[in-house]
Design a protein around this motif. Sequence first.
Motif, PDB file in Angstrom:
ATOM      1  N   SER A 315       0.850  -1.194   0.000  1.00 13.71           N
ATOM      2  CA  SER A 315       0.000   0.000   0.000  1.00 13.71           C
ATOM      3  C   SER A 315       0.886   1.244   0.000  1.00 13.71           C
ATOM      4  CB  SER A 315      -0.915   0.010   1.225  1.00 13.71           C
ATOM      5  OG  SER A 315      -0.151   0.032   2.424  1.00 13.71           O
ATOM      6  N   LEU A 316       0.306   2.361  -0.390  1.00 16.15           N
ATOM      7  CA  LEU A 316       1.020   3.632  -0.432  1.00 16.15           C
ATOM      8  C   LEU A 316       0.053   4.725  -0.009  1.00 16.15           C
ATOM      9  CD1 LEU A 316       3.719   4.988  -1.161  1.00 16.15           C
ATOM     10  CD2 LEU A 316       2.844   5.308  -3.488  1.00 16.15           C
ATOM     11  N   LYS A 340       0.689   1.840   7.018  1.00 16.11           N
ATOM     12  CA  LYS A 340       0.870   3.265   6.766  1.00 16.11           C
ATOM     13  C   LYS A 340       1.191   3.951   8.082  1.00 16.11           C
ATOM     14  CE  LYS A 340      -2.537   2.912   3.042  1.00 16.11           C
ATOM     15  NZ  LYS A 340      -3.887   3.317   2.572  1.00 16.11           N
ATOM     16  N   ASN A 423       9.812  -0.985   0.409  1.00 19.52           N
ATOM     17  CA  ASN A 423       8.593  -1.797   0.324  1.00 19.52           C
ATOM     18  C   ASN A 423       8.164  -1.782  -1.130  1.00 19.52           C
ATOM     19  OD1 ASN A 423       6.568  -3.395   1.492  1.00 19.52           O
ATOM     20  ND2 ASN A 423       5.159  -1.659   1.610  1.00 19.52           N
ATOM     21  N   VAL A 449       3.740  -0.751  -6.875  1.00 14.89           N
ATOM     22  CA  VAL A 449       3.685   0.114  -5.701  1.00 14.89           C
ATOM     23  C   VAL A 449       5.048   0.062  -5.030  1.00 14.89           C
ATOM     24  CG1 VAL A 449       2.567   0.595  -3.500  1.00 14.89           C
ATOM     25  CG2 VAL A 449       1.225  -0.366  -5.392  1.00 14.89           C
ATOM     26  N   ASN A 450       5.677   1.216  -4.821  1.00 20.32           N
ATOM     27  CA  ASN A 450       7.040   1.252  -4.292  1.00 20.32           C
ATOM     28  C   ASN A 450       7.179   2.412  -3.310  1.00 20.32           C
ATOM     29  OD1 ASN A 450       8.173  -0.610  -6.618  1.00 20.32           O
ATOM     30  ND2 ASN A 450       7.105   1.076  -7.623  1.00 20.32           N
ATOM     31  N   GLU A 451       7.923   2.178  -2.228  1.00 20.69           N
ATOM     32  CA  GLU A 451       8.197   3.240  -1.264  1.00 20.69           C
ATOM     33  C   GLU A 451       9.529   2.974  -0.584  1.00 20.69           C
ATOM     34  OE1 GLU A 451       5.894   5.844   2.148  1.00 20.69           O
ATOM     35  OE2 GLU A 451       5.520   3.685   2.067  1.00 20.69           O
ATOM     36  N   GLY A 465       7.742   7.739  -2.708  1.00 15.82           N
ATOM     37  CA  GLY A 465       7.150   6.570  -3.332  1.00 15.82           C
ATOM     38  C   GLY A 465       6.640   6.850  -4.717  1.00 15.82           C
ATOM     39  N   ALA A 467       3.762   4.875  -7.749  1.00 18.13           N
ATOM     40  CA  ALA A 467       2.802   3.801  -7.995  1.00 18.13           C
ATOM     41  C   ALA A 467       2.187   3.977  -9.367  1.00 18.13           C
ATOM     42  CB  ALA A 467       1.707   3.797  -6.932  1.00 18.13           C
ATOM     43  N   THR A 481       4.887  10.276  -4.555  1.00 17.59           N
ATOM     44  CA  THR A 481       4.610  10.747  -3.190  1.00 17.59           C
ATOM     45  C   THR A 481       5.909  11.195  -2.523  1.00 17.59           C
ATOM     46  OG1 THR A 481       4.882   8.569  -2.159  1.00 17.59           O
ATOM     47  CG2 THR A 481       2.676   9.134  -2.952  1.00 17.59           C
ATOM     48  N   ASP A 496       2.184  14.382   4.252  1.00 19.66           N
ATOM     49  CA  ASP A 496       2.216  13.521   3.077  1.00 19.66           C
ATOM     50  C   ASP A 496       1.723  14.286   1.850  1.00 19.66           C
ATOM     51  OD1 ASP A 496       2.913  11.413   4.816  1.00 19.66           O
ATOM     52  OD2 ASP A 496       0.803  11.021   5.245  1.00 19.66           O
TER      53      ASP A 496
END
Length: 968
Positions: A315-316, A340, A423, A449-451, A465, A467, A481, A496
């Motif tokens: 998730s992001l 989160k 992640n 999805v990457n962070e 991040g 996505a 993000t 954020d």
Amino acid sequence: MKFRLTVFCIAVLLALPFTAFADEVAATKDVAPVAAVPPQTSSAPDNATPPARAGPSEDTAAKNPDEELESLVLQLVINNIQMEDFVDGGRKDGRLYLALGELAQLLDLDIKVDPAKKTAEGWFLHTENTLKLSETHAEVKGRSIDLPKDSVISTGDALLVDAKLLSDWMPLDFSFDDKNMVLSIHSREPLPMQEKAAREKLHTALEQQKALKVSGQAAYKQVELPYAAVGVPYVDVTAGASYDSASHKVGENYTVLAAGDFGYLTTRLYASGDPGNHKMLSDLRVSAGRQSYEADLLGPLKATYFIGGDITSASLGQVASSSPGRGFLMTNRALNRSDKFDVTNFIGDAKPGWEVELYRNGTLIDFQTVDVTGRYKFMDIPILFGTNNFRLAFYGPQGQVEEVTKTINAASSLLEPHQFTYNVSLDQKARSLSGIADSSTDPTTIRSVNEIEYGLTKYITVAGGAAHTVLSDGKQHTYATADVRASAFGVLGSLDNAYDETNRGHSTQLSLFGDFKGTDLHFQQKIAHNFFSEGATDLTNPIEAQTVIGANREIDFLFFKGLNTGLTVTRNRYQSGRVENLATDQVSYSFRGLSLTNTINYDTDNLGLDNINGTFALRGFYKKILLGGQLTYNVRPLTEFNQLNLTATWPFRENMVSDTQITQGFTGTKDTILQETLTLDMKKYKLSFTGRGGTNNDFFAGVTVTTGFGPLPGTKKWLFSSQGLTGAGIVVVHAFMDNNYNQKRDPGEPAVDEATFRIAGREVKTDKDGMAMVTNLPTNDISTVKMDTAQGKDPFMAGAAYEYHVVPRAGKPVVLDYPVFEVSQLDGTVHGPEGASVGGLEVDLVNTEGLKVGSTHTAFDGYYLIQNISPGAYKLVIAADDLAQRNLKQAEVRDLVVDKADFYTRDMELVAADAAATAAPATPDASAPATPSTAPAVPAAPAPATPALKPVEPLVPPPAKMPEEKAK
């Protein structure tokens, strides 16, 4: 008619707890405590008469009416341990009398006796257990009792009391062997002397662990569980057949969950079918991966978790929600991290039809029923400031109860300085490997999805991040993000920012939460423009501004102590101009094992919407009955009840469970439905029969079989269990008598039954084959295994000195051979110069590593006793502080080598500190063997070396050759 049936069904259900209570009272009303049998000790002759309950037999009583008091001196056996102490007693008119004053002194009971006045007063075991005694009257725990004639007799020096009365008043069973003049006492509750011994054992064990840390040695053994290329999996199967009169169809269905090693990974499989509807395979999901709290996966990537196949995506924040797909996920985040900053998700596989409840810090916050897809989802669950203890409770239709716990700290999203995390997930959204249950209407695409996160300082963490995903309208979106998280003045905060490159939309969100005088406060403010995401419910009217304020607190209200309250207020302003106000108020209270929760939801807007609805939920145990209930209702626009559901799961026999469910509808058809499921637990499988009927004149009948099975490693046996085996860890311990002390099981070494182990905090005893097993343990997390020598049937046996650390995983149990040793005891007398006090000295048994593995204190005359000594080489040392206070020194430090189970005697000589140089040699050993006592038992067994253990030096070296001085 419907109303009468409803009232009758509810009355039957509510009466179940009281019926169970009445049955318990009736079953236990006339049960008398069983007399203890003294142990077979070397001092007791083989032809000893079997002991009986206190007092001679009826024949003896008949032969001795009105006899004079016969004085007795009885040797004591307390809880199967022969003592060196004796107690005075007497026998008259077929009744056994015991000297209350001596008995109280020996058992550490605070009772003062006046033989001249024939009175006694004090308490036993607990201060509320009061005793006040005279010749004709007794007051026990505040209850007044008139005594029969000659219940209390004074001999001038002692006050003798009828042993049967003492057994009735106190949790003590007396057995009298009149042939050998032995009195056996078995306590139904721990005696003060036992509790003291247990405390001293813990103190010594703690000192040993501290010493190990100082010396750099591990105080435990880590048991490795290597992965296999191919392993036979553990499998849980549920299969059922049914008939429904409404559809006039015979139904058939099954669910299979499997887990095990494949390709050096933990591989999981979920399959279900509905042959009754011509679907032999209606769903199939497969995944494979690993977890590790040590962050040692994937080489330089130092991952904590990776999985491939049918996964739940990463998730992001503000952008992407966790959802199913086929692909790959990996991360090096801590496994107990939240998804989160201020919310987390709970998603997993379970059997369809099971109820799942989510608790946070003991408060029920959400519940749902697993649907036909075999998944449960709790999304965006708020995290409170501080520690959040989450518990997932699973309730099966056959009375099964399972739990999964997870602890999340709100500050876990803040990293240590220079710590880096990632992640990453890549998957095809809304698709599975098999494609069997995929929906053709759900939009799909390759989703990523990457962070990444980096700890700038201890109090500041930055994150970024990206996505790419498809939304429910079928359009693909690409996001970026950037986030900052910080902590200051007891407040956690996050800023954020998200940008949608596709729509040129953006969103900024500020989150703050902290604790203010016992109240958890949460504030969130979001400002957005033309921003759409996976979390949006309406893609035609996006939110432009959102304000969220929340508060949670435990309060005392009237006679409700510890009332948990939570209030969340949300204000949404949409692009169209609509303004929506939402509020959720939740109150939870625990009362005598029952948890009561009421949740009210309020929804209004500027277009005329005005709704208030709520849910009242009950869950908990009344005695052995698991009660549950849910009542849904509306307050506005109409005040009405919607539906009432009551359940009661009652194990009315050891292997039989009744599950009763009543559902009453208050709207629509207003049907009343009664369902009863009777489950037989056959240990290896469960067989359930279900019947359902109601006022709609329809009925349902079904039968279900549930079992779990898999191979037992290291044997040719298979493990069958009526409980689930695939979703949690399993630890199996095989206890054996290590006769040659080589720390491995050799042919002919017998199993040890009735040995008590503590496995992951649970107490379990070995069976006749020496096996103890615990299931439903957390996977990929450390569980401890240790033998509890204080609970074993043989006080002269002890297990390993180490505490084992094992890490179970799904589909592969940990099997541990646990050596049990026959232990020895050591006694002796400490002699000192004339006039010197030798009582109360600390005597320590020290191994070759310099670690104290046994300890006791001398009696007033210098006598000491140390029990449960395992093979090894030791030294006897008097505590230096004790010697310094009395200006004494040891003339000689005594050595002891133990290579077999025996009784050892070592005397020690003390001299004046200023005369140490000319001290006389130590007094020779006493010739008489030591007698077992109840002194603190401190095992010091060498750690067993099994092939699965990491090489760690043992605490105690291999046994050495006995010196010329032989053991007594």
